[in-house]
Design a protein around this motif. Sequence first.
Motif, PDB file in Angstrom:
ATOM      1  N   UNK A  75       0.806  -1.221   0.000  1.00 20.26           N
ATOM      2  CA  UNK A  75       0.000   0.000   0.000  1.00 20.26           C
ATOM      3  C   UNK A  75       0.839   1.271   0.000  1.00 20.26           C
ATOM      4  N   UNK A  76       2.101   1.136   0.382  1.00 19.31           N
ATOM      5  CA  UNK A  76       2.958   2.313   0.537  1.00 19.31           C
ATOM      6  C   UNK A  76       3.732   2.614  -0.746  1.00 19.31           C
ATOM      7  N   UNK A  77       4.046   3.894  -0.938  1.00 18.05           N
ATOM      8  CA  UNK A  77       4.901   4.292  -2.064  1.00 18.05           C
ATOM      9  C   UNK A  77       6.336   3.851  -1.824  1.00 18.05           C
ATOM     10  N   UNK A  78       6.770   3.894  -0.564  1.00 13.70           N
ATOM     11  CA  UNK A  78       8.124   3.506  -0.173  1.00 13.70           C
ATOM     12  C   UNK A  78       8.037   2.363   0.833  1.00 13.70           C
ATOM     13  N   UNK A  79       9.146   1.693   1.057  1.00 16.34           N
ATOM     14  CA  UNK A  79       9.181   0.640   2.058  1.00 16.34           C
ATOM     15  C   UNK A  79       8.916   1.266   3.426  1.00 16.34           C
ATOM     16  N   UNK A  80       7.847   0.866   4.123  1.00 15.08           N
ATOM     17  CA  UNK A  80       7.514   1.521   5.395  1.00 15.08           C
ATOM     18  C   UNK A  80       8.528   1.284   6.496  1.00 15.08           C
ATOM     19  N   UNK A  81       9.358   0.247   6.353  1.00 15.26           N
ATOM     20  CA  UNK A  81      10.332  -0.048   7.402  1.00 15.26           C
ATOM     21  C   UNK A  81      11.759   0.252   6.954  1.00 15.26           C
ATOM     22  N   UNK A  89       7.147  19.332  15.362  1.00 13.86           N
ATOM     23  CA  UNK A  89       5.903  19.841  14.787  1.00 13.86           C
ATOM     24  C   UNK A  89       5.512  19.010  13.569  1.00 13.86           C
ATOM     25  N   UNK A  90       4.244  19.140  13.197  1.00 11.36           N
ATOM     26  CA  UNK A  90       3.724  18.409  12.048  1.00 11.36           C
ATOM     27  C   UNK A  90       2.895  19.306  11.161  1.00 11.36           C
ATOM     28  N   UNK A  91       2.437  18.739  10.075  1.00  8.95           N
ATOM     29  CA  UNK A  91       1.633  19.480   9.107  1.00  8.95           C
ATOM     30  C   UNK A  91       0.147  19.275   9.368  1.00  8.95           C
ATOM     31  N   UNK A  92      -0.709  20.137   8.799  1.00 12.91           N
ATOM     32  CA  UNK A  92      -2.151  20.034   9.070  1.00 12.91           C
ATOM     33  C   UNK A  92      -2.765  18.710   8.626  1.00 12.91           C
ATOM     34  N   UNK A  93      -2.149  18.024   7.665  1.00 10.98           N
ATOM     35  CA  UNK A  93      -2.730  16.772   7.169  1.00 10.98           C
ATOM     36  C   UNK A  93      -2.416  15.570   8.045  1.00 10.98           C
ATOM     37  N   UNK A  94      -1.670  15.773   9.143  1.00 12.09           N
ATOM     38  CA  UNK A  94      -1.377  14.685  10.045  1.00 12.09           C
ATOM     39  C   UNK A  94      -0.137  13.889   9.709  1.00 12.09           C
ATOM     40  N   UNK A  95       0.533  14.201   8.615  1.00  7.98           N
ATOM     41  CA  UNK A  95       1.799  13.570   8.245  1.00  7.98           C
ATOM     42  C   UNK A  95       1.704  12.050   8.057  1.00  7.98           C
ATOM     43  N   UNK A  96       0.523  11.561   7.769  1.00  7.91           N
ATOM     44  CA  UNK A  96       0.373  10.135   7.490  1.00  7.91           C
ATOM     45  C   UNK A  96       0.447   9.234   8.706  1.00  7.91           C
ATOM     46  N   UNK A  97       0.424   9.794   9.908  1.00  9.39           N
ATOM     47  CA  UNK A  97       0.445   8.974  11.114  1.00  9.39           C
ATOM     48  C   UNK A  97      -0.764   8.052  11.117  1.00  9.39           C
ATOM     49  N   UNK A  98      -0.547   6.768  11.376  1.00  9.99           N
ATOM     50  CA  UNK A  98      -1.569   5.709  11.344  1.00  9.99           C
ATOM     51  C   UNK A  98      -2.030   5.420   9.910  1.00  9.99           C
ATOM     52  N   UNK A  99      -1.532   6.150   8.926  1.00  9.18           N
ATOM     53  CA  UNK A  99      -1.969   5.961   7.549  1.00  9.18           C
ATOM     54  C   UNK A  99      -0.816   5.633   6.631  1.00  9.18           C
ATOM     55  N   UNK A 100      -0.964   6.029   5.367  1.00  8.90           N
ATOM     56  CA  UNK A 100       0.038   5.716   4.358  1.00  8.90           C
ATOM     57  C   UNK A 100       1.145   6.760   4.334  1.00  8.90           C
ATOM     58  N   UNK A 101       2.356   6.298   3.991  1.00 14.51           N
ATOM     59  CA  UNK A 101       3.488   7.186   3.717  1.00 14.51           C
ATOM     60  C   UNK A 101       3.735   8.185   4.851  1.00 14.51           C
ATOM     61  N   UNK A 102       3.761   7.670   6.058  1.00 11.08           N
ATOM     62  CA  UNK A 102       4.016   8.509   7.237  1.00 11.08           C
ATOM     63  C   UNK A 102       5.342   9.241   7.090  1.00 11.08           C
ATOM     64  N   UNK A 103       5.379  10.478   7.562  1.00 11.45           N
ATOM     65  CA  UNK A 103       6.580  11.290   7.382  1.00 11.45           C
ATOM     66  C   UNK A 103       6.733  12.275   8.532  1.00 11.45           C
ATOM     67  N   UNK A 104       7.945  12.795   8.669  1.00 11.41           N
ATOM     68  CA  UNK A 104       8.250  13.858   9.635  1.00 11.41           C
ATOM     69  C   UNK A 104       9.296  14.741   9.006  1.00 11.41           C
ATOM     70  N   UNK A 105       9.140  16.041   9.098  1.00  8.37           N
ATOM     71  CA  UNK A 105      10.107  16.922   8.465  1.00  8.37           C
ATOM     72  C   UNK A 105      11.469  16.790   9.131  1.00  8.37           C
ATOM     73  N   UNK A 106      12.504  16.866   8.332  1.00  9.47           N
ATOM     74  CA  UNK A 106      13.869  16.741   8.837  1.00  9.47           C
ATOM     75  C   UNK A 106      14.146  17.820   9.879  1.00  9.47           C
TER      76      UNK A 106
END
Length: 471
Positions: A115-121, A432-449
């Motif tokens: 389901x992910x664009x990248x390897x989640x692990x 901090x995170x973005x208004x869209x939730x950064x994919x937490x619990x969902x697809x393509x989770x991310x955190x800004x560097x």
Amino acid sequence: MKKRLLGTVGLSLLAWPSGAQTPPLTPEQQSFRALYQEMVETDTSITTGSCTALADKIEGHLKDAGYAADQITRFAVPDHPKEGGIVVVYPGTSKTLKPMLLLGHLDVVVAKREDWTRDPYKLIEENGYFYGRGTSDMKAMDAAWVDMMIRFRKSGYKPGRTIKMALTCGEETTGAFDGAEWLAKNRPDLIAAEFALNEGGGGRTDGHGKVVLMTMHVGEKAVQNYRIETTNPGGHSSVPVPDNAIYELADALKKVATYEFPVQLSDTTRAYFARVGKSQPGEMGAAMVAISKDPADKAALAILDRDRSYHSMLRTTCVATLLDGGHANNALPQRAGANINCRIFPGNSVEATQAALVQAIGDPKVTVTLVPPIRPPAVPPPLDPRIFGPAEKLVAKYYPGVPFVPAMSTGGTDGIFLEGIGIPVYGPPGGYGDPDGNGAHGLNERRSVASVYGGRDFLTELVKTYADGPK
């Protein structure tokens, strides 16, 4: 000089444009990145992963840093060998200051590679973000906790108050072995503290990298599931009758869907709406200020309820999440049921919420029962100036001009178990995170560097401020 240099690097990273190449990392930041990568790339999901495996690695790092065996406690239960956790204690020098606790969960929500664009692990750095399961929830904070405990030991830092760290499993999966709950029930002495820091706080950007708000997480709703169910003798589908279990369930669900729990304010939410409202233009800002003064203001409530987050912050909410019914295509249903997931406003019991659902449904044929596990009532911690003062000063330093407010989580964390034994839990600002939730619990989770590195520096300085005690 070293401390000043690290602070400067952290501040420069916070201001670095999203998507741009970040400045060269210091050796300590390189070590932190390697730790963060190891955490993200160690699968700790309930299905295919192991928190115990990650706790093993963390224990190794702590021992390499100089922690003695009697300062590290490992725990698990025989039925859940892969869901173990770790507690480490860094002794303070003060005989009067009580310990503080750094809490974090190691487990993550399950991620499917297809389901992910990248390897989640795999930790992938791309366009100013780190991608991978747990990058945001909550291995960036976990890595910051472990990193500072390692650096404190290696540097010979002598805090006033003892610093404890508890990294547990089970927060993300209902019914799993929850390490924080186990510690609260079985080893409260091990985690005893004047207060704890946990997930839930932090900042929000405008979606383009600019931080517009910083919050301290103060209190949360209690999560509780209920099953509503109807039963019937059933029979042959060729001779239908009005008394149908599925229809009765559908009628009950409609009543749950339209039922609104009464508006409530806590000290935290009242302060949140008052302070954020003053900085927000237009009718939404005015409505926030108005509701903070009068929760019965219907005009203000109508405006705030347009925002689903504000709607949830103002009351208990219950929603249907699972559905089942019937047993054969050609038979009248003998049973139909649904799971109702409630987020209970602090100060309300699970029994009172159950009674409200029964009253809203108003049908004696429909049963409403509690679904284990049954969590303790939510107990909001106080708006303690000894906690808020240092955090507010650091927010002004790292994020000049950005509003800092207390906020109540509409979700749930393991902090509720600590609050149940008298330990107030706060979610500090920093990352901090973005208004869209950064994919937490969902697809393509991310955190800004920038958030990861800057948050690490912020949290380190904040923890040292608390640990050194009042000046």
